[in-house]
Design a protein around this motif. Structure first.
Motif, PDB file in Angstrom:
ATOM      1  N   THR A  98      13.129   1.456   1.403  1.00 54.81           N
ATOM      2  CA  THR A  98      12.580   2.697   1.961  1.00 54.81           C
ATOM      3  C   THR A  98      11.128   2.499   2.380  1.00 54.81           C
ATOM      4  O   THR A  98      10.705   2.948   3.458  1.00 54.81           O
ATOM      5  CB  THR A  98      12.673   3.826   0.909  1.00 54.81           C
ATOM      6  OG1 THR A  98      14.043   4.067   0.600  1.00 54.81           O
ATOM      7  CG2 THR A  98      12.031   5.096   1.416  1.00 54.81           C
ATOM      8  N   ALA A  99      10.353   1.826   1.518  1.00 57.20           N
ATOM      9  CA  ALA A  99       8.937   1.595   1.821  1.00 57.20           C
ATOM     10  C   ALA A  99       8.773   0.713   3.051  1.00 57.20           C
ATOM     11  O   ALA A  99       7.899   0.961   3.895  1.00 57.20           O
ATOM     12  CB  ALA A  99       8.257   0.955   0.611  1.00 57.20           C
ATOM     13  N   ILE A 100       9.601  -0.311   3.158  1.00 57.15           N
ATOM     14  CA  ILE A 100       9.516  -1.208   4.321  1.00 57.15           C
ATOM     15  C   ILE A 100       9.819  -0.436   5.605  1.00 57.15           C
ATOM     16  O   ILE A 100       9.091  -0.542   6.608  1.00 57.15           O
ATOM     17  CB  ILE A 100      10.477  -2.399   4.168  1.00 57.15           C
ATOM     18  CG1 ILE A 100      10.070  -3.271   2.973  1.00 57.15           C
ATOM     19  CG2 ILE A 100      10.487  -3.243   5.448  1.00 57.15           C
ATOM     20  CD1 ILE A 100      11.086  -4.356   2.637  1.00 57.15           C
ATOM     21  N   LYS A 101      10.890   0.361   5.582  1.00 55.80           N
ATOM     22  CA  LYS A 101      11.261   1.111   6.787  1.00 55.80           C
ATOM     23  C   LYS A 101      10.173   2.124   7.152  1.00 55.80           C
ATOM     24  O   LYS A 101       9.876   2.323   8.335  1.00 55.80           O
ATOM     25  CB  LYS A 101      12.604   1.833   6.565  1.00 55.80           C
ATOM     26  CG  LYS A 101      13.823   0.936   6.537  1.00 55.80           C
ATOM     27  CD  LYS A 101      14.143   0.309   7.884  1.00 55.80           C
ATOM     28  CE  LYS A 101      14.729   1.251   8.886  1.00 55.80           C
ATOM     29  NZ  LYS A 101      16.176   1.456   8.774  1.00 55.80           N
ATOM     30  N   ASP A 125       0.828  -1.203   0.000  1.00 55.73           N
ATOM     31  CA  ASP A 125       0.000   0.000   0.000  1.00 55.73           C
ATOM     32  C   ASP A 125       0.868   1.261   0.000  1.00 55.73           C
ATOM     33  O   ASP A 125       0.569   2.240  -0.702  1.00 55.73           O
ATOM     34  CB  ASP A 125      -0.925   0.010   1.219  1.00 55.73           C
ATOM     35  CG  ASP A 125      -2.024  -1.037   1.128  1.00 55.73           C
ATOM     36  OD1 ASP A 125      -2.307  -1.507   0.006  1.00 55.73           O
ATOM     37  OD2 ASP A 125      -2.599  -1.391   2.186  1.00 55.73           O
ATOM     38  N   TYR A 126       1.937   1.222   0.779  1.00 52.96           N
ATOM     39  CA  TYR A 126       2.834   2.378   0.850  1.00 52.96           C
ATOM     40  C   TYR A 126       3.460   2.646  -0.517  1.00 52.96           C
ATOM     41  O   TYR A 126       3.550   3.806  -0.962  1.00 52.96           O
ATOM     42  CB  TYR A 126       3.930   2.140   1.894  1.00 52.96           C
ATOM     43  CG  TYR A 126       4.854   3.329   2.047  1.00 52.96           C
ATOM     44  CD1 TYR A 126       4.606   4.301   3.007  1.00 52.96           C
ATOM     45  CD2 TYR A 126       5.960   3.488   1.210  1.00 52.96           C
ATOM     46  CE1 TYR A 126       5.436   5.409   3.133  1.00 52.96           C
ATOM     47  CE2 TYR A 126       6.791   4.592   1.327  1.00 52.96           C
ATOM     48  CZ  TYR A 126       6.522   5.539   2.291  1.00 52.96           C
ATOM     49  OH  TYR A 126       7.335   6.646   2.410  1.00 52.96           O
ATOM     50  N   ILE A 127       3.892   1.600  -1.195  1.00 54.21           N
ATOM     51  CA  ILE A 127       4.500   1.760  -2.520  1.00 54.21           C
ATOM     52  C   ILE A 127       3.512   2.408  -3.480  1.00 54.21           C
ATOM     53  O   ILE A 127       3.849   3.347  -4.223  1.00 54.21           O
ATOM     54  CB  ILE A 127       4.989   0.405  -3.053  1.00 54.21           C
ATOM     55  CG1 ILE A 127       6.215  -0.071  -2.247  1.00 54.21           C
ATOM     56  CG2 ILE A 127       5.330   0.482  -4.546  1.00 54.21           C
ATOM     57  CD1 ILE A 127       6.656  -1.488  -2.551  1.00 54.21           C
ATOM     58  N   ASP A 128       2.276   1.924  -3.501  1.00 51.29           N
ATOM     59  CA  ASP A 128       1.261   2.500  -4.393  1.00 51.29           C
ATOM     60  C   ASP A 128       1.039   3.981  -4.104  1.00 51.29           C
ATOM     61  O   ASP A 128       0.912   4.810  -5.016  1.00 51.29           O
ATOM     62  CB  ASP A 128      -0.060   1.752  -4.250  1.00 51.29           C
ATOM     63  CG  ASP A 128      -0.034   0.367  -4.880  1.00 51.29           C
ATOM     64  OD1 ASP A 128       0.902   0.093  -5.661  1.00 51.29           O
ATOM     65  OD2 ASP A 128      -0.934  -0.440  -4.578  1.00 51.29           O
ATOM     66  N   GLU A 129       0.997   4.332  -2.814  1.00 47.68           N
ATOM     67  CA  GLU A 129       0.702   5.705  -2.416  1.00 47.68           C
ATOM     68  C   GLU A 129       1.865   6.668  -2.688  1.00 47.68           C
ATOM     69  O   GLU A 129       1.651   7.877  -2.831  1.00 47.68           O
ATOM     70  CB  GLU A 129       0.349   5.745  -0.925  1.00 47.68           C
ATOM     71  CG  GLU A 129      -0.963   5.038  -0.586  1.00 47.68           C
ATOM     72  CD  GLU A 129      -1.113   4.785   0.905  1.00 47.68           C
ATOM     73  OE1 GLU A 129      -0.235   5.262   1.676  1.00 47.68           O
ATOM     74  OE2 GLU A 129      -2.080   4.115   1.303  1.00 47.68           O
ATOM     75  N   ALA A 181       6.211   0.003  -9.610  1.00 49.60           N
ATOM     76  CA  ALA A 181       5.564  -0.385  -8.350  1.00 49.60           C
ATOM     77  C   ALA A 181       5.611  -1.896  -8.160  1.00 49.60           C
ATOM     78  O   ALA A 181       5.938  -2.394  -7.074  1.00 49.60           O
ATOM     79  CB  ALA A 181       4.117   0.112  -8.321  1.00 49.60           C
ATOM     80  N   GLY A 182       5.281  -2.641  -9.210  1.00 54.07           N
ATOM     81  CA  GLY A 182       5.331  -4.097  -9.112  1.00 54.07           C
ATOM     82  C   GLY A 182       6.731  -4.605  -8.874  1.00 54.07           C
ATOM     83  O   GLY A 182       6.943  -5.565  -8.118  1.00 54.07           O
TER      84      GLY A 182
END
Length: 552
Positions: free
Chosen positions: A201-204, A67-71, A535-536
């Motif tokens: 970055t998204a995970i953190k 979700d974070y990646i998409d946003e 994103a994918g």
């Protein structure tokens, strides 16, 4: 020092802070971020027909990361653009020092406790090595993954052929994709690396910590035979003592473990060594009426090395130590060849025609073939168009050999020397530029299975994992060596080179690019059909790490 999730939420748009000199950008600059974030309007799913099977994504944390990646995909594209805008051409040195600082800045802002720029100095082949950037990110996890990067790129040799300036990172439409990012390094290999960076970055930002500990090692010499990286790895094996595996950026559906061999030399013919022709500098071309030409001699010498019809290397004994292909592997090659369309393969490469019309022979050559290439030649009048009569006193050609088990670079250069001497070219000089030995690595490992599990969840066709030895008892090649050259041998134990590091290695993720080393190099931002976009690709990296950590 740990970095707060709040800070990391905008990391994708601000990773340049605290890095080296800002890049000089020509032409119109791409969209920049502002306080509210960039407004690029990137569609995370583009026109993709392929979808992630979310029933195979068990981790609630991983779903938050998706979700974070998409946003934040617009921010992530801006990070990509800024990375492309910084030139990093190892063969000329342009932007190399600034890029090393920039990479260190990425690792600092990700929260790695230890980051350093290592200056290798003079390397064993006599050239000055480019900086290696090392980082250790301890997340208190059970497993530690090495992420290998190369931050250098090839020069831009034909700027007039680019549809967008190579250092702007422009987004353009390129059928069937509505948005691809054009730029030198977009595919080889800044794009795949920014995929990894954005995923971490998204995970953190979404979770607060990574599922694995990460060791980064980024070199600036990959396009120069990894000479500085080789020195770093041989001198500092202790920095990888806690590592469990190497996860390398790869391609959609690919499962690359080891590497082919790559060996570079230069051949030089000069009047002073030959005893004929100009002996100090170039002279007026009108003197060809009375003076012999080292350039013509060089051309004649080169004609003895390659058969113009078959492309076969003519160096005496060149093929005698090539390991044969096993029956099992031959069957696999024939199966792959049955699905190959040569006209499409030629179109994808941007060539008029392939050497062979036999799909099996094409697949066999592409994966296990050897070659001697003429990468470049220079001397005399090097200016396009016009006139200027020159009789060169020296001509040099650069050559790369792709070689396989059980060949060695020492064997190749010795046979080349004998070949030239036998034909009267004792005066032709051979200079070794660098060597990157082949390396074989099993892919049916824990990290390999984590990649395959991701491919299955993402609906991506992939090759088979291999646990069989690289060389069978009868000396035949048994496993699939389909990886382009990279310094895998420095991560895999190889007698006489690196005996202290032996890690399972694998490459593979979603996403796609093309035109490496060519004009209009690109990476797909908005996917289409069976190809995932940025994103994918980022989600695939996050999934591999969660799979490997046993958290999915």
């Amino acid at each position: 020092m740990k970095v707060a999730a709040k800070v990391l939420a905008v990391l994708g748009a601000s990773l340049l802070a605290g890095c080296g000199k800002q890049p000089a950008v020509t032409g119109s600059a791409p969209a920049a971020s502002n306080a509210a974030g960039p407004k690029l309007g990137i569609r995370p799913y583009g026109d993709e027909e392929v979808k992630i099977d979310m029933s195979q994504i068990k981790s609630a944390e991983l779903k938050k990361v998706f979700d974070y990646i998409d946003e934040h995909i617009d921010d992530h594209v801006v990070t990509f653009q800024k990375w492309i805008q910084q030139p990093s051409v190892s063969n000329t040195g342009e932007g190399i020092q600034e890029s090393a600082e920039m990479v260190k800045g990425y690792f600092d802002q990700l929260g790695c406790q230890e980051t350093e720029i290592y200056e290798p100095g003079l390397t064993e082949w006599g050239q000055q090595g480019n900086p290696v950037v090392y980082a250790n990110c301890d997340e208190g996890a059970e497993k530690t993954v090495v992420l290998y990067w190369m931050y250098d790129t090839m020069p831009v040799t034909q700027p007039d052929l680019w549809k967008a300036p190579p250092f702007e990172g422009q987004l353009v439409e390129q059928a069937p994709f509505k948005k691809v990012l054009i730029g030198r390094g977009a595919n080889n290999s800044k794009g795949p690396q920014v995929v990894q960076l954005n995923a971490l970055t998204a995970i953190k930002a979404a979770i607060g910590k990574l599922p694995v500990n990460v060791i980064f090692v980024a070199e600036g010499d990959e396009e120069r035979m990894s000479m500085g990286f080789r020195k770093f790895m041989l001198e500092h094996p202790e920095k990888f003592a806690k590592a469990d595996a190497v996860y390398r950026f790869g391609r959609q559906g690919g499962l690359s473990g080891g590497s082919e061999g790559l060996f570079y030399i230069e051949l030089t013919t000069s009047g002073s060594k030959w005893g004929q022709g100009p002996n100090y500098s170039d002279i007026h071309g009108g003197n060809k009426r009375t003076v012999a030409s080292p350039a013509w001699r060089h051309m004649k010498m080169l004609s003895t090395l390659i058969d113009e019809d078959t492309n076969r290397v003519l160096i005496d004994g060149f093929y005698e130590n090539v390991a044969p292909i096993s029956k099992e592997l031959d069957a696999k090659l024939r199966q792959v060849a049955s699905k190959v369309k040569l006209d499409q393969a030629a179109k994808n490469l941007g060539v008029e025609k392939l050497i062979t019309d036999d799909p099996y022979e094409y697949v066999k050559r592409a994966r296990y073939g050897t070659s001697m290439n003429l990468d470049g030649i220079w001397g005399g009048n090097m200016f396009a168009g016009g006139s200027g009569s020159i009789l060169p006193n020296k001509v040099t050609s650069k050559h790369s050999f792709r070689y396989v088990p059980n060949m060695t670079s020492e064997e190749i250069v010795n046979k080349l020397r004998k070949h030239l001497d036998k034909r009267g070219y004792t005066d032709v000089e051979i200079s070794i530029i660098g060597d990157q030995p082949w390396a074989k690595a099993a892919t049916d490992t824990e990290i390999g299975r984590a990649v395959v599990k991701m491919f299955d969840a993402f609906g991506i066709e992939h090759g088979e994992l291999s646990s069989i030895p690289a060389i069978d008892g009868d000396g035949s090649m048994m496993d699939d060596m389909n990886s382009p050259a990279w310094p895998a041998y420095l991560f895999v134990t190889k007698e006489g080179i690196n005996e202290k590091i032996n890690l399972p290695t694998i490459g593979g993720n979603a996403g796609q690019g093309g035109n490496s080393h060519a004009a209009n190099e690109y990476f797909v931002i908005e996917g289409a059909g069976k190809v995932y976009g940025l994103a994918g690709a980022e989600k695939s990296v996050a999934t591999v790490l969660y799979n490997y950590a046993g958290l999915n």
